[in-house]
Design an enzyme around this catalytic site. Sequence first.
Site, mmCIF file in Angstrom:
data_model
loop_
_atom_site.group_PDB
_atom_site.id
_atom_site.type_symbol
_atom_site.label_atom_id
_atom_site.label_comp_id
_atom_site.label_asym_id
_atom_site.label_seq_id
_atom_site.Cartn_x
_atom_site.Cartn_y
_atom_site.Cartn_z
ATOM 1 N N MET A 258 11.920 -1.010 63.054
ATOM 2 C CA MET A 258 12.935 -2.032 63.335
ATOM 3 C C MET A 258 14.258 -1.447 62.886
ATOM 4 O O MET A 258 14.870 -1.882 61.895
ATOM 5 C CB MET A 258 12.574 -3.326 62.581
ATOM 6 N N ASP B 218 5.961 -1.499 58.347
ATOM 7 C CA ASP B 218 7.204 -2.075 58.864
ATOM 8 C C ASP B 218 8.436 -1.390 58.270
ATOM 9 O O ASP B 218 8.714 -1.526 57.077
ATOM 10 C CB ASP B 218 7.254 -3.570 58.526
ATOM 11 N N HIS C 181 -0.472 -1.410 59.294
ATOM 12 C CA HIS C 181 0.812 -1.622 59.971
ATOM 13 C C HIS C 181 1.944 -1.426 58.960
ATOM 14 O O HIS C 181 1.952 -2.034 57.890
ATOM 15 C CB HIS C 181 0.835 -3.030 60.557
ATOM 16 N N ASP D 74 2.601 -9.403 66.684
ATOM 17 C CA ASP D 74 3.126 -9.209 65.331
ATOM 18 C C ASP D 74 3.991 -10.394 64.914
ATOM 19 O O ASP D 74 5.047 -10.645 65.507
ATOM 20 C CB ASP D 74 3.943 -7.905 65.303
ATOM 21 N N SER E 286 -0.152 -5.802 57.543
ATOM 22 C CA SER E 286 1.193 -5.251 57.319
ATOM 23 C C SER E 286 1.443 -5.126 55.829
ATOM 24 O O SER E 286 1.391 -6.123 55.096
ATOM 25 C CB SER E 286 2.245 -6.178 57.919
ATOM 26 N N MET F 185 6.418 -9.459 69.731
ATOM 27 C CA MET F 185 6.815 -10.120 68.479
ATOM 28 C C MET F 185 6.657 -11.631 68.635
ATOM 29 O O MET F 185 7.169 -12.225 69.594
ATOM 30 C CB MET F 185 8.271 -9.803 68.131
ATOM 31 N N HIS G 62 5.974 0.622 62.737
ATOM 32 C CA HIS G 62 6.818 -0.284 63.534
ATOM 33 C C HIS G 62 8.266 -0.095 63.100
ATOM 34 O O HIS G 62 8.652 -0.519 62.009
ATOM 35 C CB HIS G 62 6.333 -1.720 63.283
#
Length: 225
Positions: free
Chosen positions: A72, A39, A37, A176, A12, A141, A70
């Site tokens: 969020m 975020d 990855h 993750d 990440s 998660m 990903h």
Amino acid sequence: MTFDRTPKIAPSILSADFANFGAEIEAVEAQGADWIHVDVMDGHFVPNISFGPTTCAAIRPHVKTIMDVHLMIAPVDPYIEDFAKAGADFITAHVEASPHIHRTLQAIRANGVKAGVALNPGTPASAVQDVLDLVDMVCVMTVNPGFGGQKFIDMTNKIKELRSMIGDRPIHIEVDGGVAPDTAKSVVEAGADVLVAGSAVFKGGSVSNPEPYGTNIKAIRSAIA
Ligand code: DX5
Ligand code: ZN
């Protein structure tokens, strides 16, 4: 991209140098990363802000492997096209972030991107049961999302439950949060095949000293071998 369950390590970039993403991605891929990855945090769905689609588009040319985005964020739907245009290979949305997760996942695939659905630690596996035919990945998660470097929360039972729900379907299980050599084995044994790791990969290294990235990735690989 052919489907297989060989364990993959997805560093990440939340733990990379934000002023140097391109070089960080190239360094960590040269040191053995399988996926990258990415975020994306909005300060609303999670209590932290990272970056958005413009940054994703800027880093895309530096990613030679897979760009795993990903999200969020809430809402998700108005931004799917932007992240697809930015070149994401996977876009993962949280089941908790969309009142119409089915529509969200359809929209991701309609944009030609592989769809992932993520579950917070407090959300049961059953929350994604009715959308499994719309996804290419389920992300479990193992921290409450928002920050790198948090303590791993054991979600082994949820991973096992998802693995049996998925059966023969070509759906990855990603884990993750807090993944490190000491936690990786249990999640892979439970059925996960994509391991996101931020702090455990980037610690001790830098663009000018990238070898620790390789050592850190190897340490995770040998823990799950
Ligand atoms: C958490 C993010 C994770 C995080 C992982 O909100 O989704 O991807 O960066 O970082 P570590 O591996 O340090 O827990
Ligand atoms: Zn993440």
